[in-house]
Structures are given as structure tokens and as C-alpha cells.
Design an enzyme around this catalytic site. Structure first.
Site, PDB file in Angstrom:
ATOM      1  N   SER A   1      45.096  30.468  41.650  1.00 47.88           N
ATOM      2  CA  SER A   1      45.271  30.576  43.095  1.00 47.88           C
ATOM      3  C   SER A   1      46.829  31.248  43.523  1.00 47.88           C
ATOM      4  O   SER A   1      46.921  31.319  44.662  1.00 47.88           O
ATOM      5  CB  SER A   1      45.354  29.252  43.667  1.00 47.88           C
ATOM      6  OG  SER A   1      46.059  28.282  42.714  1.00 47.88           O
TER       7      SER A   1
ATOM      8  N   THR B   1      48.001  27.292  46.813  1.00 45.95           N
ATOM      9  CA  THR B   1      49.041  27.873  47.016  1.00 45.95           C
ATOM     10  C   THR B   1      50.217  27.223  46.648  1.00 45.95           C
ATOM     11  O   THR B   1      50.299  25.740  46.505  1.00 45.95           O
ATOM     12  CB  THR B   1      49.293  28.234  48.441  1.00 45.95           C
ATOM     13  OG1 THR B   1      48.396  28.771  49.040  1.00 45.95           O
ATOM     14  CG2 THR B   1      50.807  28.541  48.994  1.00 45.95           C
TER      15      THR B   1
ATOM     16  N   THR C   1      50.738  33.277  47.200  1.00 45.28           N
ATOM     17  CA  THR C   1      49.297  32.856  47.088  1.00 45.28           C
ATOM     18  C   THR C   1      48.517  33.901  46.860  1.00 45.28           C
ATOM     19  O   THR C   1      48.755  35.139  47.194  1.00 45.28           O
ATOM     20  CB  THR C   1      48.734  31.878  48.033  1.00 45.28           C
ATOM     21  OG1 THR C   1      47.529  31.395  48.043  1.00 45.28           O
ATOM     22  CG2 THR C   1      48.336  32.905  49.519  1.00 45.28           C
TER      23      THR C   1
ATOM     24  N   ARG D   1      41.033  39.286  54.396  1.00 45.88           N
ATOM     25  CA  ARG D   1      41.599  38.276  54.976  1.00 45.88           C
ATOM     26  C   ARG D   1      42.820  37.816  54.448  1.00 45.88           C
ATOM     27  O   ARG D   1      43.482  38.184  53.691  1.00 45.88           O
ATOM     28  CB  ARG D   1      40.406  37.175  54.559  1.00 45.88           C
ATOM     29  CG  ARG D   1      40.995  35.912  54.921  1.00 45.88           C
ATOM     30  CD  ARG D   1      41.829  34.915  54.120  1.00 45.88           C
ATOM     31  NE  ARG D   1      41.672  33.474  54.437  1.00 45.88           N
ATOM     32  CZ  ARG D   1      42.668  32.521  53.968  1.00 45.88           C
ATOM     33  NH1 ARG D   1      43.712  33.108  53.073  1.00 45.88           N
ATOM     34  NH2 ARG D   1      42.732  31.341  54.461  1.00 45.88           N
ATOM     35  N   VAL D   2      43.861  37.783  55.654  1.00 45.92           N
ATOM     36  CA  VAL D   2      45.051  37.045  55.373  1.00 45.92           C
ATOM     37  C   VAL D   2      45.207  35.660  55.751  1.00 45.92           C
ATOM     38  O   VAL D   2      44.854  35.449  56.806  1.00 45.92           O
ATOM     39  CB  VAL D   2      46.145  37.933  56.178  1.00 45.92           C
ATOM     40  CG1 VAL D   2      47.604  37.412  56.006  1.00 45.92           C
ATOM     41  CG2 VAL D   2      46.237  39.411  55.368  1.00 45.92           C
ATOM     42  N   GLY D   3      45.793  34.613  54.931  1.00 47.83           N
ATOM     43  CA  GLY D   3      45.960  33.247  55.315  1.00 47.83           C
ATOM     44  C   GLY D   3      47.233  33.093  55.934  1.00 47.83           C
ATOM     45  O   GLY D   3      47.783  33.872  56.691  1.00 47.83           O
ATOM     46  N   ASP D   4      47.722  31.733  55.619  1.00 50.66           N
ATOM     47  CA  ASP D   4      48.934  31.439  56.569  1.00 50.66           C
ATOM     48  C   ASP D   4      49.975  31.800  55.668  1.00 50.66           C
ATOM     49  O   ASP D   4      51.201  31.682  56.011  1.00 50.66           O
ATOM     50  CB  ASP D   4      48.669  29.909  56.831  1.00 50.66           C
ATOM     51  CG  ASP D   4      48.788  29.032  55.420  1.00 50.66           C
ATOM     52  OD1 ASP D   4      47.688  29.595  54.771  1.00 50.66           O
ATOM     53  OD2 ASP D   4      49.547  28.142  55.147  1.00 50.66           O
TER      54      ASP D   4
ATOM     55  N   THR E   1      49.827  24.119  52.493  1.00 50.53           N
ATOM     56  CA  THR E   1      48.895  24.534  51.474  1.00 50.53           C
ATOM     57  C   THR E   1      47.376  24.151  51.927  1.00 50.53           C
ATOM     58  O   THR E   1      47.174  23.096  52.687  1.00 50.53           O
ATOM     59  CB  THR E   1      49.004  23.888  50.048  1.00 50.53           C
ATOM     60  OG1 THR E   1      47.928  24.381  48.986  1.00 50.53           O
ATOM     61  CG2 THR E   1      48.925  22.491  50.174  1.00 50.53           C
ATOM     62  N   GLY E   2      46.276  24.879  51.492  1.00 56.60           N
ATOM     63  CA  GLY E   2      45.194  24.504  52.087  1.00 56.60           C
ATOM     64  C   GLY E   2      44.566  25.478  52.971  1.00 56.60           C
ATOM     65  O   GLY E   2      44.875  26.779  52.849  1.00 56.60           O
TER      66      GLY E   2
ATOM     67  N   GLY F   1      44.151  28.173  55.462  1.00 56.31           N
ATOM     68  CA  GLY F   1      45.241  28.823  56.010  1.00 56.31           C
ATOM     69  C   GLY F   1      44.692  29.061  57.696  1.00 56.31           C
ATOM     70  O   GLY F   1      45.884  28.956  58.461  1.00 56.31           O
TER      71      GLY F   1
HETATM   72  N1  ASP Z   1      46.828  28.330  52.286  1.00 56.62           N
HETATM   73  C1  ASP Z   1      46.223  29.505  51.535  1.00 56.62           C
HETATM   74  C2  ASP Z   1      45.409  30.248  52.338  1.00 56.62           C
HETATM   75  O1  ASP Z   1      44.776  29.882  53.012  1.00 56.62           O
HETATM   76  C3  ASP Z   1      45.329  28.789  50.446  1.00 56.62           C
HETATM   77  C4  ASP Z   1      46.030  27.931  49.743  1.00 56.62           C
HETATM   78  O2  ASP Z   1      46.760  27.100  50.015  1.00 56.62           O
HETATM   79  O3  ASP Z   1      45.729  27.718  48.471  1.00 56.62           O
HETATM   80  O4  ASP Z   1      45.421  31.574  52.183  1.00 56.62           O
END
Ligand code: ASP
Length: 323
Positions: free
Chosen positions: A82, A184, A202, A212-215, A235-236, A238
Site C-alpha cells: 500500500s 497508508t 501511499t 485519482r489522487v487521495g488525501d 489513513t483510509g 481519502g
Molecule cells: N488514504 C489513502 C488514499 O485514500 C489510502 C490509504 O490510507 O491507504 O489514497
């Protein structure tokens, strides 16, 4: 007390034995002055990351150096699927990486949708220190990394490619956004000088849409540090942190007197109140305040984090909204 329930890492005795003299001396100072230094980070790979960060903190080094050193550990580990090298690819089979870093002076740097560079956290630090900008993305981020001496490498391991091929057969090409595919690493440290820094890195949600871009590379969403108050990382899923600017919220709540755990819980509660579909996803916040207190909260049971301070290494299970 929760801390009594903490699981000790199996490597704790080794670590303690190797570092015993300085730990004893530091433990006395620790008892007098509070909980400095300390490093905390998300998930299982937080343990090895903390062990890389700890010698820097124990030697009186800067929290910024500690969090970068820690984040580089899972980035280089092909078994961590991850983060960085070995991370699961997007739905087109391309590994794309997001990372950001923030120091005690409110400086920050970030990269998103970066491909072929094993250590996005170090590129993010270069963005912070070597450019007038905060964020570089995609091809521009990669070009900048190469100019800074980073090598382009193939980050797709056979294991990650096999997982992607299997997913493609079964998933009918829908991105996977369930609670298992987020891991992450977010890492926060308080150094002996009382300065805070944080890093987050991450490969993002496994099999996400290309682009796609996350948080995780977004300051305020996946990471925030305010050296007057505290630091938070996430984490999680995003998208939920972006919609609520989650980590900034956690730090602001601490500014108004919430403990780190209370602040994380309130940020989770706001997600629950405002975002109706929150139960489908995992989100966890982790926070550290200026005094060295830390805490976490998440939606689904299962989120845990790692702590390293003069008392040793611990793994702590976060409380969750749905337990
Ligand atoms: N927060 C990350 C995202 O959404 C993913 C993760 O926490 O593994 O890109």
C-alpha cells in the site's frame, strides 16, 4: 487504562537491550520533562518505520528527519502493498504514488500521481526545500525528482501485478474502495527540542481510477502540523478526509482543548454526520500533541498504530465508531 492492554512488539526486548544505556538516561529526563521525544505511525509497518525514526530522535535530531527516515522504510519494502515499491497499482496496472511532509515552521511539500520513483516522501521534502511551491504532480513531479538525482525504477512487483490481474478478472473493472485496501503510512514525531513534524506516503486506494489522487498528499486532509498545537495524519478512504479537511480539523480541535483521541473521535463523528455512506469505508485519524500525548480513532474496528518513545515500542488498537 488502555495502555495496560497494549500489545508489546516482539522486537521490544531486542530494541531495549540494544539501546539500554541511553534509554535509561533518557527515561530519567523523560520522567522530568514530559514525553519527548516520541514517534507514532499507522498500521503494522509503523513499527519498523518508528525504529528507523527513533535513533534520530534519541540523538537529539530533528523530527523532520525522523519522519522522513521512517516513511522511507515501507516505501522501500516490497511486502508492503500500500506504499511505494510493491504498492498495488491503479486499475490500469500503473503504480502511482502520493506523499507529503510538513515541518515545525509550517513548511510543507507534496507530490501526487508520481510514477517510477521509490521514495516519494523524499521528493516531497525536496519540493518543500528546493522549490517555491508546495505540490508537484505527475510528469512534472517525476521530472523534478530526476533533476534532483532520483532514479526512475519499475515499482510494480510480481506480487502486486498478480493481485491486479486477479482483481481485474473478478471486479469487472470497478475500483476497489472497501475497508481492506487502505494502509497508508502516516508518521508524526515530537523531537527533544519540542518540535513537531509529520509525513504521509501511499500508493493510494488499490485499483483506483487512473489519475485519482487521495488525501495523503493534500496538506490539511491527510496530514497537518501546527507546531503550537499538534499534528495529525490519516489513513483510509481519502475522499472522506478531503471532503472534511480531516487532519486540519483534528489539529484545530486540539487547539481548542480536545485531547488527541477526542479530536480524532470528533473528526470521525463529523464524517459520520455529514457523509451518509461512511460505513462502507475505513478512515482512521492519528494525532500527537505538543506535550507528547497521542491518540487515534477510526470508523471500523481494526485500525492500529505504533508508538516509540523512551519506554519502548508499542502497538495500540484504536477505538472505533462501529465496534
Ligand atoms: N488514504 C489513502 C488514499 O485514500 C489510502 C490509504 O490510507 O491507504 O489514497
Amino acid at each position: 487504562m488502555n495502555k495496560r492492554k497494549f500489545l508489546r512488539y516482539s522486537f521490544l526486548s531486542t530494541v531495549t537491550a540494544l539501546t539500554a544505556p541511553s534509554v535509561t538516561a533518557m527515561a530519567k529526563r523523560h520522567a522530568k520533562k514530559g514525553k519527548k521525544p516520541v514517534v507514532i505511525s499507522t498500521w503494522n509497518h509503523g513499527g519498523p518505520a518508528n525504529e528507523a525514526a527513533w535513533p534520530i530522535l534519541a540523538d537529539g535530531g530533528r523530527a523532520l528527519d525522523a519522519v522522513e527516515a521512517g516513511a522511507r522504510v515501507p516505501e522501500a519494502d516490497p511486502q508492503v502493498t500500500s506504499v511505494g515499491y510493491g504498492g498495488f497499482p491503479d486499475r490500469d496496472g500503473v503504480v502511482t504514488l502520493d506523499a507529503c511532509i510538513m515541518d515545525e515552521k509550517q513548511n510543507c511539500g507534496s507530490v501526487a500521481f508520481l510514477q517510477g520513483i521509490k521514495h516519494p516522501i523524499s521528493v516531497a521534502r525536496k519540493v518543500m526545500e528546493e522549490t517555491p511551491h508546495v505540490m508537484l504532480v505527475g510528469e512534472g513531479a517525476q521530472r523534478f525528482a530526476v533533476e534532483q538525482g532520483f532514479e526512475i525504477e519499475n515499482l510494480l512487483t510480481p506480487r502486486a501485478e498478480a493481485a491486479w490481474r486477479e482483481w481485474k478478472q473478478e471486479s469487472y473493472y470497478q475500483p476497489v474502495i472497501n475497508i481492506e485496501n487502505h494502509d497508508t503510512i502516516g508518521i508524526l514525531a515530537l523531537d527533544q527540542d519540542g518540535h513537531l513534524s509529520g509525513a504521509c506516503t501511499t500508493s493510494g486506494a488499490a485499483f483506483k481510477m487512473h489519475g485519482r489522487v487521495g488525501d495523503s498528499p493534500i496538506i490539511g486532509a491527510g496530514l497537518y502540523v501546527d507546531n503550537e498545537v499538534g499534528a495529525a495524519t490519516a489513513t483510509g478512504m481519502g475522499e472522506l478526509m478531503i471532503k472534511t479537511v480531516g487532519c486540519h480539523q483534528v489539529v484545530e480541535l486540539m487547539r481548542h482543548g480536545y485531547t488527541p483521541e477526542e479530536a480524532c473521535r470528533e473528526a470521525i463523528e463529523r464524517i459520520a454526520r455529514k457523509l451518509g455512506d461512511y460505513k462502507q469505508f475505513q478512515v482512521g485519524f492519528l494525532a500527537l500533541d505538543k506535550a507528547g500525548n497521542y491518540g487515534a480513532h477510526c470508523i471500523h474496528p481494526g485500525f492500529h498504530y505504533a508508538v516509540r518513545d523512551v519506554l519502548g515500542a508499542q502497538r495500540i488498537s484504536s477505538k472505533s465508531k462501529l465496534e
